[in-house]
Design a protein around this motif. Structure first.
Motif, PDB file in Angstrom:
ATOM      1  N   ALA A 197      16.303  -2.506  27.987  1.00  0.00           N
ATOM      2  CA  ALA A 197      14.817  -2.545  27.944  1.00  0.00           C
ATOM      3  C   ALA A 197      14.342  -1.508  26.842  1.00  0.00           C
ATOM      4  N   VAL A 198      14.792  -0.394  27.272  1.00  0.00           N
ATOM      5  CA  VAL A 198      14.482   0.896  26.542  1.00  0.00           C
ATOM      6  C   VAL A 198      14.426   0.956  25.220  1.00  0.00           C
ATOM      7  N   TRP A 199      15.240  -0.069  24.648  1.00  0.00           N
ATOM      8  CA  TRP A 199      15.428   0.065  23.269  1.00  0.00           C
ATOM      9  C   TRP A 199      14.294  -0.822  22.578  1.00  0.00           C
ATOM     10  N   ALA A 200      13.484  -1.484  23.388  1.00  0.00           N
ATOM     11  CA  ALA A 200      12.245  -2.316  22.789  1.00  0.00           C
ATOM     12  C   ALA A 200      11.331  -1.458  22.343  1.00  0.00           C
ATOM     13  N   VAL A 201      11.336  -0.092  22.845  1.00  0.00           N
ATOM     14  CA  VAL A 201      10.481   0.747  22.265  1.00  0.00           C
ATOM     15  C   VAL A 201      10.496   1.171  20.905  1.00  0.00           C
ATOM     16  N   LEU A 202      11.815   1.363  20.596  1.00  0.00           N
ATOM     17  CA  LEU A 202      12.175   1.578  19.067  1.00  0.00           C
ATOM     18  C   LEU A 202      11.754   0.314  18.260  1.00  0.00           C
ATOM     19  N   GLY A 203      11.829  -0.836  18.591  1.00  0.00           N
ATOM     20  CA  GLY A 203      11.260  -1.806  17.838  1.00  0.00           C
ATOM     21  C   GLY A 203       9.789  -1.919  17.923  1.00  0.00           C
ATOM     22  N   ALA A 204       9.005  -1.487  18.970  1.00  0.00           N
ATOM     23  CA  ALA A 204       7.694  -1.346  18.816  1.00  0.00           C
ATOM     24  C   ALA A 204       7.078  -0.384  17.723  1.00  0.00           C
ATOM     25  N   PHE A 205       7.904   0.585  17.435  1.00  0.00           N
ATOM     26  CA  PHE A 205       7.409   1.679  16.457  1.00  0.00           C
ATOM     27  C   PHE A 205       7.518   0.901  15.267  1.00  0.00           C
ATOM     28  N   ALA A 206       8.759   0.204  14.860  1.00  0.00           N
ATOM     29  CA  ALA A 206       8.760  -0.583  13.732  1.00  0.00           C
ATOM     30  C   ALA A 206       7.921  -1.631  13.511  1.00  0.00           C
ATOM     31  N   VAL A 207       7.079  -2.236  14.490  1.00  0.00           N
ATOM     32  CA  VAL A 207       6.350  -3.330  14.473  1.00  0.00           C
ATOM     33  C   VAL A 207       4.809  -2.503  14.095  1.00  0.00           C
ATOM     34  N   VAL A 208       4.671  -1.511  14.488  1.00  0.00           N
ATOM     35  CA  VAL A 208       3.369  -0.898  14.175  1.00  0.00           C
ATOM     36  C   VAL A 208       3.327  -0.234  12.878  1.00  0.00           C
ATOM     37  N   ALA A 209       4.554   0.228  12.394  1.00  0.00           N
ATOM     38  CA  ALA A 209       4.615   0.836  11.034  1.00  0.00           C
ATOM     39  C   ALA A 209       4.615  -0.596   9.828  1.00  0.00           C
ATOM     40  N   TRP A 210       5.280  -1.786  10.186  1.00  0.00           N
ATOM     41  CA  TRP A 210       4.933  -2.899   9.311  1.00  0.00           C
ATOM     42  C   TRP A 210       3.616  -3.426   9.215  1.00  0.00           C
ATOM     43  N   LEU A 211       2.930  -3.477  10.250  1.00  0.00           N
ATOM     44  CA  LEU A 211       1.593  -4.027  10.300  1.00  0.00           C
ATOM     45  C   LEU A 211       0.635  -3.749   9.183  1.00  0.00           C
ATOM     46  N   PRO A 212       0.516  -2.543   8.731  1.00  0.00           N
ATOM     47  CA  PRO A 212      -0.501  -2.415   7.648  1.00  0.00           C
ATOM     48  C   PRO A 212       0.064  -2.690   6.339  1.00  0.00           C
ATOM     49  N   LEU A 213       1.475  -2.747   6.248  1.00  0.00           N
ATOM     50  CA  LEU A 213       2.283  -3.358   5.089  1.00  0.00           C
ATOM     51  C   LEU A 213       2.013  -4.726   5.077  1.00  0.00           C
ATOM     52  N   VAL A 214       1.915  -5.479   5.949  1.00  0.00           N
ATOM     53  CA  VAL A 214       1.667  -6.902   5.877  1.00  0.00           C
ATOM     54  C   VAL A 214       0.311  -7.183   5.538  1.00  0.00           C
ATOM     55  N   ARG A 215      -0.720  -6.256   5.855  1.00  0.00           N
ATOM     56  CA  ARG A 215      -2.159  -6.715   5.698  1.00  0.00           C
ATOM     57  C   ARG A 215      -2.314  -6.511   4.124  1.00  0.00           C
ATOM     58  N   ARG A 216      -1.526  -5.464   3.391  1.00  0.00           N
ATOM     59  CA  ARG A 216      -1.764  -5.282   2.127  1.00  0.00           C
ATOM     60  C   ARG A 216      -0.711  -5.856   1.175  1.00  0.00           C
ATOM     61  N   ARG A 217      -0.154  -6.986   1.811  1.00  0.00           N
ATOM     62  CA  ARG A 217       0.997  -7.452   0.904  1.00  0.00           C
ATOM     63  C   ARG A 217       0.503  -8.492  -0.204  1.00  0.00           C
ATOM     64  N   GLY A 218      -0.977  -8.891  -0.134  1.00  0.00           N
ATOM     65  CA  GLY A 218      -1.664  -9.517  -1.186  1.00  0.00           C
ATOM     66  C   GLY A 218      -1.484  -8.711  -2.311  1.00  0.00           C
ATOM     67  N   SER A 219      -1.836  -7.220  -2.276  1.00  0.00           N
ATOM     68  CA  SER A 219      -2.038  -6.162  -3.458  1.00  0.00           C
ATOM     69  C   SER A 219      -0.753  -5.285  -3.490  1.00  0.00           C
ATOM     70  N   SER A 220       0.488  -5.806  -2.899  1.00  0.00           N
ATOM     71  CA  SER A 220       1.836  -5.189  -3.246  1.00  0.00           C
ATOM     72  C   SER A 220       1.901  -4.090  -2.137  1.00  0.00           C
ATOM     73  N   ALA A 221       2.924  -3.940  -1.586  1.00  0.00           N
ATOM     74  CA  ALA A 221       3.028  -2.807  -0.630  1.00  0.00           C
ATOM     75  C   ALA A 221       2.869  -1.405  -1.131  1.00  0.00           C
ATOM     76  N   THR A 222       3.217  -1.290  -2.533  1.00  0.00           N
ATOM     77  CA  THR A 222       3.309  -0.169  -3.165  1.00  0.00           C
ATOM     78  C   THR A 222       2.343   0.114  -4.373  1.00  0.00           C
ATOM     79  N   GLY A 223       1.747  -1.096  -4.685  1.00  0.00           N
ATOM     80  CA  GLY A 223       0.630  -1.432  -5.835  1.00  0.00           C
ATOM     81  C   GLY A 223       1.273  -0.921  -7.072  1.00  0.00           C
ATOM     82  N   THR A 224       2.658  -0.966  -7.320  1.00  0.00           N
ATOM     83  CA  THR A 224       3.218  -0.586  -8.716  1.00  0.00           C
ATOM     84  C   THR A 224       3.196  -1.823  -9.378  1.00  0.00           C
ATOM     85  N   GLY A 225       3.203  -1.731 -10.589  1.00  0.00           N
ATOM     86  CA  GLY A 225       3.311  -2.892 -11.697  1.00  0.00           C
ATOM     87  C   GLY A 225       4.610  -3.140 -11.726  1.00  0.00           C
ATOM     88  N   ALA A 226       5.587  -2.248 -11.590  1.00  0.00           N
ATOM     89  CA  ALA A 226       7.041  -2.677 -11.595  1.00  0.00           C
ATOM     90  C   ALA A 226       7.252  -3.623 -10.534  1.00  0.00           C
TER      91      ALA A 226
END
Length: 432
Positions: A197-226
């Protein structure tokens, strides 16, 4: 005439402020830098989570089997489930990516991994344990396929560096879970449920990191034209690709499968080879750890080197020769040269980050990379499934390691051949 310059001057001053658009784009660039850094962190955290669900279970398999009253046959099936899930679920990644976007699918994959790791320790029986494991493996499968896609889409001019970074994180997560699960389990009271079970903690950190990226997917995660251009172009061209007509795609799938076969055989059987040669169990475990740890620094170096070369064939051959030498050493002097063979096989196993790098280089578009990644990894993992079982069967019937090692060494030859074909300077769009 004095009035004419006055009427022209305002005209010029109106043009000047509108022409330097980079000045007006400064605020978005500041946000872009922040999102780019967050995306890098997200890639690293996602990669760290792509193997602990597997290697942590391997470290505690005997305790899990006893605790759930699992038969030996079911335990054997459990060890072969990961590559099967990678092949079956990985092929769904392109459709999911087209429907929801690759970032959203990776986020969902991290959620699935975390949920599976949370639920698995609470399983009261074998069926529930297998279902929770399958959930985590499903998340790993789609994330496996889409990691090269994320790199190609958002870092088109840094494919080697970013592939090396997440490959290094993947190797680190693999080694960390394999080495730390048993000590952590002991520190938590000795129960296998807490150790998993302890390895779920590492997964939770990844979920938290990706959440704001998903919210910005419409404008692209990096905002670069390329990045945006790559993504949009991909969606338009991907449906026209007939991936099965590409010789490069088949070569890359076979290369991926053969290197995965070698890696699974090494992880599963190398300690037994050393123990049968008279090496202690503890030292055999350390030798395996050395082999796995070699992937951490080299996974960062090899992709960067590969992207600087038009043809990756020489790297394929160099890694293959390391593997051939390592297997020959295991046959002729397994105990005397144990450390050298472990190092050489660790170098040979770095064909994995090379394969991931070539996936990103063998297509011109993001959509092409999605299809190529899904195809190569699904074909590859299907190829890798029988390898460890075949080696075990040969070992049992031959009574020694001569025949199995000959098979392992023999597989390096076709691996080098298809790797040379996959490493040629061309793209799947050229062939389809």
């Amino acid at each position: 005439m004095s009035d004419e310059p006055q009427t022209q001057t305002p005209t010029r001053t109106r043009v000047l402020p509108t022409s330097p658009s980079p000045a007006e784009a400064a605020p978005p660039r500041a946000g872009t830098v922040w999102l780019t850094r967050l995306l890098v962190v997200g890639l690293v955290l996602a990669a760290l989570n792509l193997r602990p669900a597997i290697t942590s279970l391997g470290a505690l398999l005997e305790e899990v089997r006893t605790g759930l009253h699992m038969s030996g046959g079911v335990a054997g099936v459990l060890t072969s489930v990961p590559p099967l899930c990678f092949a079956v679920f990985g092929i769904t990644a392109p459709r999911l990516a087209r429907r929801f976007g690759p970032g959203a699918v990776v986020f969902a994959g991290m959620v699935a991994i975390t949920a599976g790791l949370v639920l698995r320790p609470f399983a009261g029986g074998t069926v529930a344990f297998l279902a929770a494991s399958a959930l985590a493996l499903m998340g790993i499968a789609v994330s496996n396929v889409l990691m090269p896609v994320i790199v190609k889409r958002y870092f088109p001019d840094r494919v080697g560096t970013m592939t090396g970074l997440y490959s290094m994180a993947l190797a680190l997560g693999t080694s960390l879970a394999a080495a730390a699960t048993v000590p952590v389990t002991g520190a938590l009271g000795g129960g296998w449920r807490a150790g998993l079970a302890v390895w779920a903690v590492l997964g939770a950190f990844a979920v938290v990191a990706w959440l704001p990226l998903v919210r910005r997917r419409g404008s692209s995660a990096t905002g670069t034209g390329a990045a945006a251009g790559t993504g949009s172009g991909a969606s338009g061209e991907a449906p026209a690709l007939r991936i099965t007509r590409s010789r490069t795609a088949w070569a890359l799938g076979c290369f991926f499968g053969l290197q995965a076969t070698g890696a699974y055989i090494t992880m599963g059987w190398m300690p037994q080879i050393f123990r049968d040669a008279g090496v202690s169990a503890g030292t055999a475990g350390v030798l395996l750890a050395v082999t796995m740890v070699m992937g951490v620094p080299l996974a960062f170096v090899i992709p960067r080197l590969a992207t600087r070369m038009k043809n990756q064939g020489p790297i394929v051959v160099a890694l293959g020769l390391c593997g051939l030498t390592g297997y020959a050493g295991l046959h002729f002097a397994p105990a005397a040269g144990a450390w050298a063979w472990a190092l050489l096989l660790g170098v040979s196993n770095c064909a994995f980050p090379l394969a991931l790098t070539m996936i990103g280089m063998r297509s011109r578009t993001g959509g092409g990379v999605v299809r190529l990644s899904a195809f190569a990894q699904s074909v590859g993992y299907l190829i890798s499934i029988p390898g460890p079982t075949l080696v075990g069967t040969l070992y049992e019937h031959s009574g020694g390691w001569g025949t199995p090692l000959a098979l392992m060494a023999g597989l390096m030859v076709p691996q080098m051949i298809v790797g040379i074909v996959a490493g040629r300077d061309r793209t799947i769009e050229d062939e389809t």
